[in-house]
Design a protein around this motif. Structure first.
Motif: not given
Length: 152
Positions: A41-58
Motif C-alpha cells: 500500500g506504498q505510494l512511490f514515484d517510478d523514476s525515483e524508484l528506478n534511481e534507487l534501484i540503480e544505486e543498490v544494483d549498480p
C-alpha cells in the motif's frame, strides 16, 4: 518506542521479500520491487524508484538482496507509521472482502497478486498462496492477510 516501530518495518519488509523470493535464493528481481511496494500500500514515484534501484544494483544485475531491498523500501516507508499501514491493509482487505465475510478466497488473493505483478507465474502464485493459507482452508482471513503483509 521507535525501536519497536523499526523492528516492525523490518519484519514487514522481510515478509514481503520472502514472499517474492520464491526460489529462496536470497535475491528478488528488481522488477518485483514496485509490486511489493504496491502490495504494502506504498505510494512511490517510478523514476525515483528506478534511481534507487540503480544505486543498490549498480551492475544492473536485475536482482537485489534483502539489505538492498530494505534500502529501497525504507526510502518510501519513512513517512508511514505502523498504524497507518495497518489501516491501509485493512482498507485493501475490505475492498476484496465485498460480502463482508471477514475473509477472502485464495482465488481472490491469487487475482490480487497476479494483478500486482504480471511476472508471477502459476508456480510463484501457488507458492505464495501455500505460505499464506497455512490451514488449507482456501480462504484468507484478515489476520492471515496481515501476517502475510507484516510478518507478525
Amino acid at each position: 518506542m521507535l525501536q519497536d516501530e523499526d523492528d516492525q518495518k523490518v519484519a514487514i519488509m522481510r515478509k514481503a521479500f520472502q514472499m517474492f523470493d520464491t526460489s529462496k535464493s536470497g535475491f528478488i528481481d528488481t522488477l518485483k520491487i514496485s509490486t511489493i511496494l504496491n502490495t504494502m500500500g506504498q505510494l512511490f514515484d517510478d523514476s525515483e524508484l528506478n534511481e534507487l534501484i540503480e544505486e543498490v544494483d549498480p551492475e544492473a544485475t536485475g536482482k537485489v538482496n534483502f539489505d538492498g531491498f530494505c534500502e529501497i523500501a525504507a526510502h518510501f516507508l519513512e513517512e508511514d507509521d505502523a498504524e497507518a499501514m495497518q489501516e491501509e491493509l485493512k482498507e485493501a482487505f475490505r475492498l476484496y472482502d465485498r460480502e463482508g465475510n471477514g475473509y477472502i478466497t485464495t482465488a481472490t488473493l491469487r487475482e490480487i497478486l497476479a494483478a500486482l505483478d504480471d511476472k508471477l507465474g502459476p508456480e510463484d502464485l501457488d507458492g505464495i498462496i501455500a505460505e499464506i493459507d497455512t490451514d488449507g482452508s482456501g480462504t484468507v482471513d484478515f489476520d492471515e492477510f496481515m501476517e502475510m503483509m507484516t510478518g507478525e
